[in-house]
Design a protein around this motif. Sequence first.
Motif, PDB file in Angstrom:
ATOM      1  N   MET A   1       0.903  -1.125   0.096  1.00  0.00           N
ATOM      2  CA  MET A   1      -0.245   0.005  -0.164  1.00  0.00           C
ATOM      3  C   MET A   1       0.820   1.121  -0.139  1.00  0.00           C
ATOM      4  N   ARG A   2       1.908   1.275   0.603  1.00  0.00           N
ATOM      5  CA  ARG A   2       2.929   2.328   0.753  1.00  0.00           C
ATOM      6  C   ARG A   2       3.418   2.542  -0.420  1.00  0.00           C
ATOM      7  N   ALA A   3       3.743   1.831  -1.391  1.00  0.00           N
ATOM      8  CA  ALA A   3       4.424   1.791  -2.624  1.00  0.00           C
ATOM      9  C   ALA A   3       3.462   2.463  -3.676  1.00  0.00           C
ATOM     10  N   GLU A   4       1.928   2.112  -3.522  1.00  0.00           N
ATOM     11  CA  GLU A   4       1.114   2.773  -4.263  1.00  0.00           C
ATOM     12  C   GLU A   4       0.946   4.165  -3.829  1.00  0.00           C
ATOM     13  N   VAL A   5       0.858   4.484  -2.724  1.00  0.00           N
ATOM     14  CA  VAL A   5       0.659   5.969  -2.156  1.00  0.00           C
ATOM     15  C   VAL A   5       1.970   6.692  -2.700  1.00  0.00           C
ATOM     16  N   GLU A   6       3.221   6.031  -2.758  1.00  0.00           N
ATOM     17  CA  GLU A   6       4.318   6.794  -3.210  1.00  0.00           C
ATOM     18  C   GLU A   6       4.333   6.998  -4.700  1.00  0.00           C
ATOM     19  N   LEU A   7       3.742   5.876  -5.351  1.00  0.00           N
ATOM     20  CA  LEU A   7       3.448   6.076  -6.965  1.00  0.00           C
ATOM     21  C   LEU A   7       2.557   7.371  -7.264  1.00  0.00           C
ATOM     22  N   ALA A   8       1.568   7.320  -6.311  1.00  0.00           N
ATOM     23  CA  ALA A   8       0.403   8.363  -6.726  1.00  0.00           C
ATOM     24  C   ALA A   8       1.122   9.790  -6.386  1.00  0.00           C
ATOM     25  N   LYS A   9       1.909   9.749  -5.238  1.00  0.00           N
ATOM     26  CA  LYS A   9       2.430  11.023  -4.987  1.00  0.00           C
ATOM     27  C   LYS A   9       3.208  11.486  -5.913  1.00  0.00           C
ATOM     28  N   SER A  10       4.483  10.625  -6.599  1.00  0.00           N
ATOM     29  CA  SER A  10       5.175  10.786  -7.511  1.00  0.00           C
ATOM     30  C   SER A  10       4.644  11.208  -8.802  1.00  0.00           C
ATOM     31  N   GLU A  11       3.551  10.506  -9.231  1.00  0.00           N
ATOM     32  CA  GLU A  11       2.884  10.781 -10.212  1.00  0.00           C
ATOM     33  C   GLU A  11       2.219  12.200 -10.226  1.00  0.00           C
ATOM     34  N   VAL A  12       1.493  12.390  -9.061  1.00  0.00           N
ATOM     35  CA  VAL A  12       0.861  13.685  -9.095  1.00  0.00           C
ATOM     36  C   VAL A  12       1.795  14.915  -8.988  1.00  0.00           C
ATOM     37  N   THR A  13       3.018  14.765  -8.168  1.00  0.00           N
ATOM     38  CA  THR A  13       3.908  15.738  -8.404  1.00  0.00           C
ATOM     39  C   THR A  13       4.235  16.136  -9.641  1.00  0.00           C
ATOM     40  N   LYS A  14       4.561  15.385 -10.476  1.00  0.00           N
ATOM     41  CA  LYS A  14       4.996  15.270 -11.906  1.00  0.00           C
ATOM     42  C   LYS A  14       4.124  15.902 -12.697  1.00  0.00           C
ATOM     43  N   GLU A  15       2.707  15.761 -12.431  1.00  0.00           N
ATOM     44  CA  GLU A  15       1.691  16.447 -13.403  1.00  0.00           C
ATOM     45  C   GLU A  15       1.634  17.980 -12.583  1.00  0.00           C
ATOM     46  N   VAL A  16       1.603  18.128 -11.591  1.00  0.00           N
ATOM     47  CA  VAL A  16       1.591  19.540 -10.908  1.00  0.00           C
ATOM     48  C   VAL A  16       2.604  20.282 -11.496  1.00  0.00           C
ATOM     49  N   LYS A  17       3.970  19.884 -11.586  1.00  0.00           N
ATOM     50  CA  LYS A  17       5.066  20.664 -12.133  1.00  0.00           C
ATOM     51  C   LYS A  17       4.866  20.842 -13.589  1.00  0.00           C
ATOM     52  N   LYS A  18       4.249  20.160 -14.469  1.00  0.00           N
ATOM     53  CA  LYS A  18       3.917  20.342 -15.825  1.00  0.00           C
ATOM     54  C   LYS A  18       2.816  21.475 -15.779  1.00  0.00           C
ATOM     55  N   GLY A  19       1.870  21.471 -14.991  1.00  0.00           N
ATOM     56  CA  GLY A  19       0.836  22.460 -14.924  1.00  0.00           C
ATOM     57  C   GLY A  19       1.248  23.683 -14.531  1.00  0.00           C
ATOM     58  N   ILE A  20       2.206  23.955 -13.508  1.00  0.00           N
ATOM     59  CA  ILE A  20       2.859  24.975 -13.286  1.00  0.00           C
ATOM     60  C   ILE A  20       3.889  25.571 -14.412  1.00  0.00           C
ATOM     61  N   LYS A  21       4.649  24.555 -15.070  1.00  0.00           N
ATOM     62  CA  LYS A  21       5.348  25.192 -16.154  1.00  0.00           C
ATOM     63  C   LYS A  21       4.320  25.720 -17.328  1.00  0.00           C
ATOM     64  N   GLY A  22       3.084  25.207 -17.534  1.00  0.00           N
ATOM     65  CA  GLY A  22       2.220  25.609 -18.642  1.00  0.00           C
ATOM     66  C   GLY A  22       1.764  26.697 -18.279  1.00  0.00           C
ATOM     67  N   SER A  23       1.468  26.990 -16.844  1.00  0.00           N
ATOM     68  CA  SER A  23       0.727  28.438 -16.513  1.00  0.00           C
ATOM     69  C   SER A  23       1.862  29.571 -16.540  1.00  0.00           C
ATOM     70  N   VAL A  24       2.930  29.197 -16.418  1.00  0.00           N
ATOM     71  CA  VAL A  24       4.009  30.296 -16.494  1.00  0.00           C
ATOM     72  C   VAL A  24       4.175  30.903 -18.161  1.00  0.00           C
TER      73      VAL A  24
END
Length: 109
Positions: free
Chosen positions: A1-24
Amino acid sequence: MRAEVELAKSEVTKEVKKGIKGSVFFIIALTVVLYSSFFFFFALAELIADLGVVRSGAFAIVFGFMLVVAAVFTLLGIRKLKSLRAPERTISSVKDTAAALTHRGDRQS
């Protein structure tokens, strides 16, 4: 379960960074439009005052160029935001885990 949480956190962080770069890119476009509005009004004032003198045309050309720059940054921002996607691996992993836990509970009954 921890691995899934870490995977979700990693993917969400990656997508948020893309969103921030796009909004720039949108912020850059807005800044250029705001600065170019000065040139628009200045060119309009020159046009009215001089009734077609070349100087006012030059200011209008500068304004047009700045709008083109704003359009380019807007398109770059749209392109970057369109590349955002759902965290598919996490969704798949959570579904698999939920299915496994559901079947595991059925066996104990």
